[in-house]
Scaffold this motif. Structure first.
Motif, PDB file in Angstrom:
ATOM      1  N   ASP A 242     -11.008   9.190  11.449  1.00 33.73           N
ATOM      2  CA  ASP A 242     -10.037   8.211  10.976  1.00 33.73           C
ATOM      3  C   ASP A 242      -9.599   8.656   9.581  1.00 33.73           C
ATOM      4  OD1 ASP A 242      -8.760   6.002   9.788  1.00 33.73           O
ATOM      5  OD2 ASP A 242      -9.967   4.569  10.914  1.00 33.73           O
TER       6      ASP A 242
ATOM      7  N   ASN B  57      -0.938  16.986  18.590  1.00 37.14           N
ATOM      8  CA  ASN B  57       0.123  15.976  18.615  1.00 37.14           C
ATOM      9  C   ASN B  57       1.400  16.445  19.311  1.00 37.14           C
ATOM     10  OD1 ASN B  57      -1.394  14.037  17.326  1.00 37.14           O
ATOM     11  ND2 ASN B  57      -0.346  14.154  15.367  1.00 37.14           N
TER      12      ASN B  57
ATOM     13  N   SER C 233      -0.923  10.696  17.097  1.00 39.38           N
ATOM     14  CA  SER C 233      -1.410   9.785  16.074  1.00 39.38           C
ATOM     15  C   SER C 233      -1.421  10.504  14.733  1.00 39.38           C
ATOM     16  CB  SER C 233      -2.820   9.290  16.402  1.00 39.38           C
ATOM     17  OG  SER C 233      -3.339   8.498  15.337  1.00 39.38           O
ATOM     18  N   GLU C 234      -1.077   9.787  13.690  1.00 41.91           N
ATOM     19  CA  GLU C 234      -1.204  10.312  12.332  1.00 41.91           C
ATOM     20  C   GLU C 234      -2.380   9.658  11.609  1.00 41.91           C
ATOM     21  OE1 GLU C 234       2.474  10.585  10.217  1.00 41.91           O
ATOM     22  OE2 GLU C 234       3.335  11.895  11.742  1.00 41.91           O
ATOM     23  N   ASP C 235      -3.170   8.870  12.350  1.00 49.00           N
ATOM     24  CA  ASP C 235      -4.360   8.232  11.788  1.00 49.00           C
ATOM     25  C   ASP C 235      -5.658   8.776  12.371  1.00 49.00           C
ATOM     26  OD1 ASP C 235      -2.786   6.525  10.221  1.00 49.00           O
ATOM     27  OD2 ASP C 235      -2.698   5.002  11.800  1.00 49.00           O
TER      28      ASP C 235
ATOM     29  N   ARG D 280      -6.932   7.174   7.886  1.00 53.14           N
ATOM     30  CA  ARG D 280      -6.007   6.202   7.303  1.00 53.14           C
ATOM     31  C   ARG D 280      -6.074   6.242   5.780  1.00 53.14           C
ATOM     32  NH1 ARG D 280      -7.522   0.950  10.754  1.00 53.14           N
ATOM     33  NH2 ARG D 280      -9.553   2.005  10.606  1.00 53.14           N
TER      34      ARG D 280
ATOM     35  N   PHE E 144      -0.974  12.204  23.432  1.00 53.20           N
ATOM     36  CA  PHE E 144      -1.346  11.158  22.483  1.00 53.20           C
ATOM     37  C   PHE E 144      -0.996  11.642  21.076  1.00 53.20           C
ATOM     38  CE2 PHE E 144      -4.410   9.105  19.627  1.00 53.20           C
ATOM     39  CZ  PHE E 144      -4.269   7.773  19.979  1.00 53.20           C
TER      40      PHE E 144
END
Length: 411
Positions: free
Chosen positions: A350, A326, A333-335, A352, A331
């Motif tokens: 994933d 990150n 993303s925290e998901d 989430r 790119f």
């Protein structure tokens, strides 16, 4: 022509490949302004790859390392490229067996001639295809292993310095990139042998040394191999201080390699690297920690390992190695978490629901067409090493023998 048929793919596709100008071995890579910078583990230097057409990557330059020197890790930001110089460990006869490198001491004592370069080189990459060295920070010891630098005044690295049992944390002042300066050091108690400290951990069964830090704000999340996770306060870059040290090896395998904070969600993703064949080094997962209390993260789940085939039977290393970190400009993303699993290629998770992470993508590139790893008895199988995802979402993965692969996640 390179075969672009993956061994296995789900929700991903393989777009392009390069053997990096006949040097297909790679470890860390950075993709910056359309160019890739790949640190080699066996080819003694680093390469520049033109990635502006990701379907047809094109090697444009190779920068050789000094004799007997590793340049396997590097960092980019703006017009700067930082490259480690370290003694080439795998070129040593006593390190030809991986068990000797990962389960024994690697300290260097200043009682013999140094025939390698130790420190950090700084390059100007304002012309991205033509790195030009502008600075160097020497260290007394074996050298640096891996750097964390995202711009500004401070860089952070793991370094094996004279008198220490293994790699420790150092802070680097980058105010003048032509003259970077090491200004701070931190180590776990017992590592400073020159000061008479005595380790209280089992030797030579484990590597109690820093792989590298990832820094967010004033906290360095330090992956300390078989000593697992050290959380270090770096608000005073000249005098870092320990906030907490969390160890889960034993009963688990250790080998902690990455500790990535997800600050927007108060999570921490921690990778334990598999370093031996056939799972000999124990259970090595990718962990998710709740990080609401920064000095006391708590494990809440692990990523499911690849299950599309029996990868232990494939041979070589099956298990995590690295995740996309990150970095600013890539790119972020925290998901979605992108990870390399060595002989099981690249996996996308994933998270989430952090208590139930799910694999949502996979791509296993073809195995190497030839081996450049000079060590004896290495299996001719995939060894996906590092993964980098650019701002457009394209995925790049290096390999110890199989070149650079460019992939796309279809989710």
């Amino acid at each position: 022509m390179t075969d672009l048929t993956p061994t296995h793919a789900r929700n991903m596709r393989l777009l392009g490949h390069t053997d990096q100008g006949g040097r297909p071995d790679g470890v860390q890579l950075m993709v910056h302004r359309g160019y890739g910078y790949v640190g080699h583990i066996f080819s003694k230097g680093f390469s520049v790859i033109d990635l502006r057409d990701p379907v047809n990557p094109r090697p444009v330059r190779f920068i050789p390392a000094p004799p007997n020197t590793w340049c396997l890790h590097l960092q980019t930001h703006d017009d700067l490229l930082l490259v480690i110089h370290n003694k080439d460990m795998f070129a040593q006869a006593d390190m030809a067996d991986e068990k000797s490198y990962y389960k024994g001491g690697v300290s260097h004592h200043a009682d013999g001639a140094r025939d390698w370069s130790a420190g950090m080189a700084v390059y100007d990459i304002s012309r991205p295809e033509a790195p030009r060295q502008i600075g160097f920070m020497p260290v007394e010891g074996t050298g640096l292993h891996r750097i964390w630098y995202t711009g500004g005044r401070w860089a952070y690295a793991s370094a094996l310095l004279d008198g220490f049992t293994d790699y420790i944390l150092i802070t680097i002042d980058m105010a003048d990139p032509t003259r970077p300066q090491m200004v701070g050091r931190f180590w776990l108690p017992g590592m400073n042998a020159a000061a008479g400290e005595v380790p209280d951990w089992p030797l030579p069964q484990g590597r109690f040394g820093l792989h590298h830090p990832i820094v967010h704000g004033d906290i360095a999340y330090c992956s300390w191999r078989d000593a697992c996770l050290a959380i270090v306060d770096v608000s005073d870059r000249h005098a870092p201080k320990l906030k907490n040290h969390i160890v889960w090896s034993p009963p688990f395998g250790g080998g902690t390699h990455n500790a990535l904070p997800l600050p927007g969600r108060d999570l921490l993703v921690v990778v334990d690297e598999t370093v031996l064949d056939h799972g000999e080094d124990g259970f090595k997962p990718i962990w998710i920690f709740d990080n609401q209390v920064k000095s006391k993260p708590i494990s809440i789940s692990t990523m499911p390992p690849p299950s599309d085939r029996d990868y232990h039977a494939v041979g070589g290393h099956f298990g995590p190695h690295n995740i996309h970190e990150n970095r600013p400009g890539t790119f972020v993303s925290e998901d979605l978490i992108f990870a390399t699993w060595q002989n099981a290629g690249v996996r996308v998770y994933d998270i989430r629901d952090p208590f139930r992470p799910e694999e949502v993508g996979a791509c296993v590139p073809p195995p190497p067409t030839r081996m450049v790893d000079p060590r004896p008895n290495r299996a001719a199988v995939l060894h996906s090493a590092d993964v980098h995802v650019d701002a457009q979402g394209l995925i790049y993965a290096t390999d110890f023998n199989a070149g650079l692969s460019v992939m796309e996640y279809l989710g």
